[in-house]
Design a protein around this motif. Structure first.
Motif, PDB file in Angstrom:
ATOM      1  N   MET A  15      -6.443  -0.244  -3.783  1.00  0.00           N
ATOM      2  CA  MET A  15      -5.567   0.037  -2.640  1.00  0.00           C
ATOM      3  C   MET A  15      -5.836  -0.864  -1.448  1.00  0.00           C
ATOM      4  N   ASP A  16      -7.067  -1.385  -1.358  1.00  0.00           N
ATOM      5  CA  ASP A  16      -7.350  -2.283  -0.241  1.00  0.00           C
ATOM      6  C   ASP A  16      -6.438  -3.505  -0.269  1.00  0.00           C
ATOM      7  N   ARG A  17      -6.116  -3.992  -1.482  1.00  0.00           N
ATOM      8  CA  ARG A  17      -5.223  -5.147  -1.607  1.00  0.00           C
ATOM      9  C   ARG A  17      -3.794  -4.781  -1.183  1.00  0.00           C
ATOM     10  N   PHE A  18      -3.313  -3.629  -1.641  1.00  0.00           N
ATOM     11  CA  PHE A  18      -1.949  -3.209  -1.286  1.00  0.00           C
ATOM     12  C   PHE A  18      -1.830  -2.955   0.219  1.00  0.00           C
TER      13      PHE A  18
ATOM     14  N   ALA B 168       7.929  -1.274   9.505  1.00  0.00           N
ATOM     15  CA  ALA B 168       7.631  -2.404   8.616  1.00  0.00           C
ATOM     16  C   ALA B 168       6.492  -2.067   7.655  1.00  0.00           C
ATOM     17  N   PHE B 169       5.547  -1.239   8.089  1.00  0.00           N
ATOM     18  CA  PHE B 169       4.418  -0.846   7.238  1.00  0.00           C
ATOM     19  C   PHE B 169       4.909  -0.048   6.022  1.00  0.00           C
TER      20      PHE B 169
ATOM     21  N   PRO C  23       3.087  -4.783  -1.331  1.00  0.00           N
ATOM     22  CA  PRO C  23       2.537  -3.826  -0.362  1.00  0.00           C
ATOM     23  C   PRO C  23       2.295  -2.461  -1.006  1.00  0.00           C
ATOM     24  N   ALA C  24       1.787  -1.531  -0.218  1.00  0.00           N
ATOM     25  CA  ALA C  24       1.392  -0.220  -0.745  1.00  0.00           C
ATOM     26  C   ALA C  24       2.574   0.584  -1.253  1.00  0.00           C
ATOM     27  N   THR C  25       3.738   0.435  -0.642  1.00  0.00           N
ATOM     28  CA  THR C  25       4.897   1.215  -1.079  1.00  0.00           C
ATOM     29  C   THR C  25       5.316   0.835  -2.498  1.00  0.00           C
TER      30      THR C  25
ATOM     31  N   THR D 157      -2.551  11.620  -4.194  1.00  0.00           N
ATOM     32  CA  THR D 157      -3.755  11.101  -3.542  1.00  0.00           C
ATOM     33  C   THR D 157      -3.468   9.740  -2.904  1.00  0.00           C
ATOM     34  N   TYR D 158      -2.780   8.894  -3.649  1.00  0.00           N
ATOM     35  CA  TYR D 158      -2.380   7.572  -3.127  1.00  0.00           C
ATOM     36  C   TYR D 158      -1.524   7.747  -1.869  1.00  0.00           C
ATOM     37  N   SER D 159      -0.543   8.661  -1.938  1.00  0.00           N
ATOM     38  CA  SER D 159       0.346   8.884  -0.789  1.00  0.00           C
ATOM     39  C   SER D 159      -0.422   9.410   0.409  1.00  0.00           C
ATOM     40  N   ALA D 160      -1.388  10.312   0.160  1.00  0.00           N
ATOM     41  CA  ALA D 160      -2.170  10.876   1.265  1.00  0.00           C
ATOM     42  C   ALA D 160      -2.994   9.786   1.955  1.00  0.00           C
TER      43      ALA D 160
END
Length: 270
Positions: free
Chosen positions: A60-63, A201-202, A219-221, A240-243
């Motif tokens: 997730m750090d990369r996303f 934008a995030f 990106p994370a989305t 968990t990812y969404s939180a």
């Protein structure tokens, strides 16, 4: 009595509005066997904390880094371009300025899904698709720029013209009065609007999904789709990812909520 009824209705509406957020956090703590249990449990019986596992397994750090790059780049372009445009629309009153403002508002109503095809073709012809994150930044900046201009124009309209005229009499140039008087006095509105643009934008998805094919640059989305398969989905991992993704946004919003509300309502009584 009427006051308490209105308060109860307000609490009810807020509870309904925030229930999906509550359900996301609760589901993130449930094991897979409890997620589909009927009747559903409103609090996890055996809480699971898979934050570290999801963070490392999904990288997730990369996303989140990619989301941060897109959000910062978009905000920087919009603030640099849109602040001067908003100031001009607030100070120069003419029929042509009203037409320009109407055109800007019309651009805001165009959905991203409608614009993605011509943007993809145009970026492909000029070679921007070789730099997919830059392509997303430019597309998102073009999409959000009208909203920034309209909101910042309201902030500049609150600055008295007499202060700028006094600065001109004292020997400042128009540009000097803009940077020395108008921007400092309108900084709250500029800050609030910039934060809203950054958060928007995030969470950008449509342009990133269409323009970024390489997984390392998504990106994370878009990375959230890693948990979604054709036959099965890891719903605990999704929540968990969404939180993890939503929590920093909520913290920023809570810390700045007073400034955001005051900035959005500034000028409402003028």
């Amino acid at each position: 009595m009427k006051k308490y009824i209105l308060l109860a209705l307000a609490i009810l509406f807020v509870a309904v509005y925030l229930f999906p957020l509550y359900w996301m956090y609760v589901t993130a703590l449930k094991p897979s066997s409890e997620i589909f249990q009927f009747p559903p449990t409103f609090w996890p019986q055996d809480p699971q904390f898979d934050v570290a596992d999801v963070w490392t397994r999904l990288q997730m750090d990369r996303f989140l880094t990619n989301s941060l790059i897109i959000a910062v780049g978009t905000s920087a372009i919009i603030v640099a371009v849109g602040t001067g445009c908003a100031y001009a629309l607030a100070r120069v009153r003419s029929v042509w300025m009203d037409i320009a403002l109407f055109a800007i508002l019309m651009m805001q109503v165009l959905p991203s899904s409608l614009m993605i095809t011509p943007i993809f073709v145009a970026f492909s012809q000029v070679g921007l698709l070789e730099y997919p994150r830059l392509a997303v930044i430019l597309a998102q900046a073009a999409k959000s720029l009208p909203l920034y201009i309209v909101l910042c124009r309201t902030a500049f309209m609150q600055v008295p013209r007499e202060l700028e005229e006094a600065a001109l009499v004292d020997g400042n140039s128009r540009i000097g009065a803009f940077f020395g008087v108008a921007i400092p006095l309108a900084r709250n509105g500029i800050l609030v609007t910039s934060v809203l643009i950054f958060l928007h934008a995030f969470g950008e998805y449509v342009y990133s999904r269409s323009l970024i094919g390489e997984r390392a640059l998504q990106p994370a989305t878009v990375g959230l789709q890693s948990f979604m398969g054709p036959n099965t989905s890891d719903w605990s991992g999704v929540m968990t990812y969404s939180a993890i993704y939503v929590t920093p946004i909520l913290i920023i919003f809570v810390l700045l909520q007073r400034r955001i509300v005051s900035g959005l309502t500034a000028g409402a009584l003028k």
